[in-house]
Design an enzyme around this catalytic site. Sequence first.
Site, PDB file in Angstrom:
ATOM      1  CB  ILE A   1      -0.953  -0.013   1.223  1.00  0.00           C
ATOM      2  CG1 ILE A   1      -1.906   1.185   1.206  1.00  0.00           C
ATOM      3  CG2 ILE A   1      -0.207  -0.092   2.526  1.00  0.00           C
ATOM      4  CD1 ILE A   1      -3.035   1.082   2.245  1.00  0.00           C
ATOM      5  CB  CYS A   2       1.193   4.112   0.809  1.00  0.00           C
ATOM      6  SG  CYS A   2       1.613   5.860   0.958  1.00  0.00           S
ATOM      7  CB  ALA A   3       5.751   4.623  -0.750  1.00  0.00           C
TER       8      ALA A   3
ATOM      9  CB  SER B   1      -4.020  -0.083  -1.357  1.00  0.00           C
ATOM     10  OG  SER B   1      -4.956   0.899  -0.964  1.00  0.00           O
TER      11      SER B   1
END
Length: 461
Positions: free
Chosen positions: A102-104, A149
Amino acid sequence: MKNAVVFLATGFEEIEALGTIDVLRRGGVRVMMVSITGDRLVIGAHDIPVMADYLFEEADFSCVDALILPGGIPGSNHLNAHAHLKELVKEKTEEGVLIGAICAGPMVLGGLGLLKGKRATCFPFFEPTMVGATPTDNGVEQDGNIITSKGPGFMFEFGLTILRNLKDEEIAEIRIKTYYKNIWYLIFPYFSSHSKENIILHINYYQHIHLLNTFRAFFSKGRCCFTIHYMDWCFKIKGNYSYLKSILYKELDSIKNPLEKNIKEICEKEKNVFEQVDKIICLSNSTQNLLSKIYDLPINKFCILYNGLKDESILLNSDKRLNLKKNFLFSKEEKIILFVGRLDEIKGLGELIFTFKKLLQIDPYCHLVIVGDGFYSYYLNSCNPTWNKITFTGKLNKEDLYKLYQIADIGVLPSFHEQCSYVAIEMMMYGIPLVASTSTGLSEMIEDGVSGYHIPIIEYE
């Protein structure tokens, strides 16, 4: 019981890690928190200390069903620098173990070559780290055994997607209902002080069906409205309504294509929600008509609320406009073509750049200005060899953006899906002639031959 591992590094995003752990544990998944720092006490990106269950060196990964990589900076960088972790992720991916990032966090998967040819999403600006992937703008994206995500705002959906993959569908649904019931108990005090007849629940996503059902159980006379912000299938097939119809005509059990099956399932869930709510708020007439046809819903169930903006335009005379162009280092002769929006395939940016390069062969005094965040690396490569004619500004504040509106000669909106574009409203506010696709709501916003020109989208099944 299924087993999942969440890896913690200094600077991890607390919401993404702990929120996902919470969803999975409530769903009956055994979750092990593993520190890669050499110390079980790990400090998050917002200085929240978390005690991990194990150090990486002492954990047993032989029976894991899922590996999860939270985002956060510098947390994701530390994960990406851990050689043994990357070896483990690659090995487990090849074994078919579920991988969540998720994210980075997807940067770890991109660096290992695990995203080649796969749809994936991540936090804006980090798209270049997803090497070989087809970036999407979805909050959560699953392709095979890899789930990615966009960021903390999609943590709940991210956790539920992992849960559905780990648990039997029926069991997962029971856990999800329980989770929404707990959410209801948190917000119930805000409802209970009002008259039961005047209660209105406003939801925005079809995933909120369990919240809607609980609301109905408590307030049988309450009303519920649903606002359409976007439709998931539009992002997955670039708004191709003809293709969508061909998918919906098929029986679910007969569909072999994973993408088509996913779209069919999404549409069935959307229809279930739309049938239960009292009103559906659309941002365009075309969206209303489309949904009415797709889901066979009565037209009186819909209402249209167009987006609107306060007119703050300041129009310049020719001399002031020329001086402003000079301040931006544009020549007097250059014609400014302006695009404002996410750097994303659903916005038609690839098609715009391709067309602009053709235009330069006819008129070399054109300059394309692209305002917005997104997958810079991909689109910069597609500008070759016309880099000096195309400017990427990144995301701008309102003041600087409005200055570009003051000098733009043409505004372009080549989107494949757009309900009621704020950018189109702003450009028309400044009197900029528009060239726009006939996607969704754009065709009704722009009067062909008056405020701009329509470019029809040709659809194939």
